[in-house]
Design a protein around this motif. Structure first.
Motif, short mmCIF file in Angstrom:
data_model
loop_
_atom_site.label_atom_id
_atom_site.label_comp_id
_atom_site.label_asym_id
_atom_site.label_seq_id
_atom_site.Cartn_x
_atom_site.Cartn_y
_atom_site.Cartn_z
N GLY A 127 0.73 -9.63 -7.80
CA GLY A 127 -0.02 -10.63 -7.10
C GLY A 127 0.46 -10.82 -5.49
O GLY A 127 -0.27 -11.48 -4.86
N LYS A 128 0.84 -9.51 -5.12
CA LYS A 128 1.52 -9.60 -3.62
C LYS A 128 0.02 -9.25 -2.84
O LYS A 128 -0.10 -10.10 -1.87
N GLY A 129 -0.83 -8.84 -3.03
CA GLY A 129 -1.98 -8.26 -2.49
C GLY A 129 -2.81 -9.57 -2.24
O GLY A 129 -3.22 -10.20 -1.06
N THR A 130 -2.94 -10.47 -3.38
CA THR A 130 -3.64 -11.64 -3.50
C THR A 130 -3.26 -12.74 -2.66
O THR A 130 -3.71 -13.35 -1.85
N SER B 111 -14.71 -0.92 -4.71
CA SER B 111 -14.61 0.58 -4.17
C SER B 111 -14.94 0.48 -2.80
O SER B 111 -14.61 1.73 -2.00
N SER B 112 -15.39 -0.60 -1.98
CA SER B 112 -15.58 -0.27 -0.78
C SER B 112 -14.81 -1.50 0.27
O SER B 112 -14.27 -0.80 1.06
N CYS B 113 -14.64 -2.54 -0.13
CA CYS B 113 -13.89 -3.44 0.79
C CYS B 113 -12.31 -3.62 0.19
O CYS B 113 -11.45 -4.36 1.02
N GLY B 114 -12.02 -3.24 -0.88
CA GLY B 114 -10.87 -3.22 -1.38
C GLY B 114 -10.47 -4.63 -2.03
O GLY B 114 -9.31 -4.96 -2.40
N ALA B 115 -11.22 -5.64 -1.99
CA ALA B 115 -10.95 -6.83 -2.66
C ALA B 115 -10.66 -6.61 -4.18
O ALA B 115 -10.91 -5.72 -4.91
N ILE B 116 -9.60 -7.55 -4.51
CA ILE B 116 -8.93 -7.53 -5.83
C ILE B 116 -9.28 -8.55 -6.82
O ILE B 116 -9.39 -9.78 -6.30
N TYR B 117 -9.73 -7.82 -8.11
CA TYR B 117 -10.05 -9.09 -9.25
C TYR B 117 -9.14 -8.71 -10.35
O TYR B 117 -8.47 -7.61 -10.39
N ASN B 118 -9.26 -9.55 -11.11
CA ASN B 118 -8.50 -9.53 -12.40
C ASN B 118 -9.38 -10.07 -13.61
O ASN B 118 -9.84 -11.02 -13.46
N LEU B 119 -9.65 -9.09 -14.57
CA LEU B 119 -10.65 -9.64 -15.77
C LEU B 119 -9.98 -10.68 -16.47
O LEU B 119 -10.86 -11.54 -16.92
N LEU B 120 -8.84 -11.05 -16.40
CA LEU B 120 -8.07 -11.87 -17.12
C LEU B 120 -8.15 -13.43 -16.32
O LEU B 120 -8.30 -14.48 -16.75
N LEU B 121 -7.63 -13.10 -14.90
CA LEU B 121 -7.30 -14.22 -14.35
C LEU B 121 -8.32 -14.70 -13.15
O LEU B 121 -8.42 -15.76 -12.65
N LYS C 68 -19.45 -1.56 -6.22
CA LYS C 68 -19.08 -1.38 -7.51
C LYS C 68 -17.39 -1.68 -7.39
O LYS C 68 -16.77 -1.17 -6.72
N LEU C 69 -16.89 -2.40 -8.48
CA LEU C 69 -15.66 -2.51 -9.02
C LEU C 69 -15.17 -1.14 -9.77
O LEU C 69 -15.82 -0.79 -10.62
N ILE C 70 -13.78 -0.73 -9.50
CA ILE C 70 -13.47 0.16 -10.09
C ILE C 70 -11.86 0.05 -10.60
O ILE C 70 -11.35 -1.15 -9.88
N GLN C 71 -11.41 0.95 -11.56
CA GLN C 71 -9.97 0.79 -11.67
C GLN C 71 -9.22 1.81 -11.00
O GLN C 71 -9.97 2.84 -10.91
N ARG C 72 -8.22 1.23 -10.40
CA ARG C 72 -7.20 2.26 -9.69
C ARG C 72 -6.66 3.32 -10.71
O ARG C 72 -6.33 3.07 -11.95
N ARG C 73 -6.70 4.58 -10.10
CA ARG C 73 -6.21 5.58 -11.08
C ARG C 73 -4.74 5.28 -11.40
O ARG C 73 -4.49 5.96 -12.65
N ASP C 74 -3.91 4.75 -10.76
CA ASP C 74 -2.72 4.54 -11.08
C ASP C 74 -2.55 3.09 -11.86
O ASP C 74 -1.30 2.68 -12.26
N ASP C 75 -3.44 2.58 -12.29
CA ASP C 75 -3.37 1.38 -13.36
C ASP C 75 -3.78 1.71 -14.58
O ASP C 75 -4.26 1.02 -15.54
#
Ligand code: AMP
Length: 223
Positions: free
Chosen positions: A12-15, A128-138, A153-160
């Motif tokens: 949650g560092k980014g948040t 995919s555009s502004c980088g805002a962070i979401y979590n489908l659980l939290l 559109k929301l995307i999953q990071r390739r490293d996730d």
């Protein structure tokens, strides 16, 4: 003033960095975001970083330091900044101290169990555009798959993905966790329980930060 947000991926560092930026007005500087932008724009630097990032490995110290150096010397960082994702090892921490000495440095280490890291990262989505962070659980978006802020559109990071998450955890424990002792010795370290709710974590962080900012202001008045 420099705030450093430490902790494993997905803690949650980014948040928390975004919330701190809003409350205090100091910009959040994320090396991961800076690198992802370079990748998206297809720059030579981005091309160099992409392979390592996709594998969950760290990019070279020289590259990471060059990125952070460019950003923290921008005019909006003059009064202070909040870093997410840097330093990732002791060599980077030493380099940061050399390039930008700060009177006040505070490190918040957001702790999380490995199992929680895996669960959280698998549910993380970014815009995919502004980088805002979401979590489908939290912290789910209002509409499935679309950013609340800009509608992109929301995307999953390739490293996730699960294999890469495991690799990132290994690297975190081997290279980044030794920073705990490093910053404890400097007397600037605060451990934060990351399994709590976002608002509670934020409250715990800003209570300490308010106190430290007041102390530093009082010390400056006495001088
Ligand atoms: P993050 O968004 O902080 O999880 O970073 C994503 C990826 O960017 C990491 O897995 C690394 O490949 C790269 N990266 C970000 N910050 C650094 C850094 N300080 N040093 C080396 N690599 C980094």
């Amino acid at each position: 003033m420099r705030v450093i947000l430490l902790g494993p991926p997905g803690s949650g560092k980014g948040t928390q960095g975004d919330l701190l930026e809003k409350k205090y007005g100091f910009p959040k500087v994320s090396t991961g975001d800076l690198l992802r932008r370079e990748v998206q724009e297809g720059t030579p630097l981005g091309k160099k970083a992409e392979v390592k990032m996709n594998r969950g490995e760290l990019v070279s110290d020289d590259l990471a330091v060059a990125m952070i150096k460019k950003r923290i010397f921008a005019s909006d960082c003059k009064e202070g900044y909040i870093i997410d994702g840097f330093p990732r090892n002791i060599a980077q921490a030493q380099k940061l101290e050399k390039i930008d000495k700060k009177d006040l440095e505070i490190v918040f280490d957001i702790r999380l169990r490995d199992q929680t890291v895996i669960e959280r990262l698998s549910a993380r989505r970014i815009c995919s555009s502004c980088g805002a962070i979401y979590n489908l659980l939290l912290q789910s978006p209002k509409e499935d798959e679309a950013c609340d802020m800009c509608g992109s559109k929301l995307i999953q990071r390739r490293d996730d993905t699960s294999e890469v998450i495991k690799e990132r955890l290994i690297i975190y424990h081997e290279q980044t966790e030794p920073l705990v002792d490093y910053y404890k010795k400097k007397g600037v370290y605060y451990r934060i329980e990351g399994e709590e709710k976002i608002e509670i974590i934020f409250h715990n962080i800003y209570s300490i930060l308010d106190r430290e900012l007041t102390k530093s202001m009082e010390a400056r008045l006495v001088r």
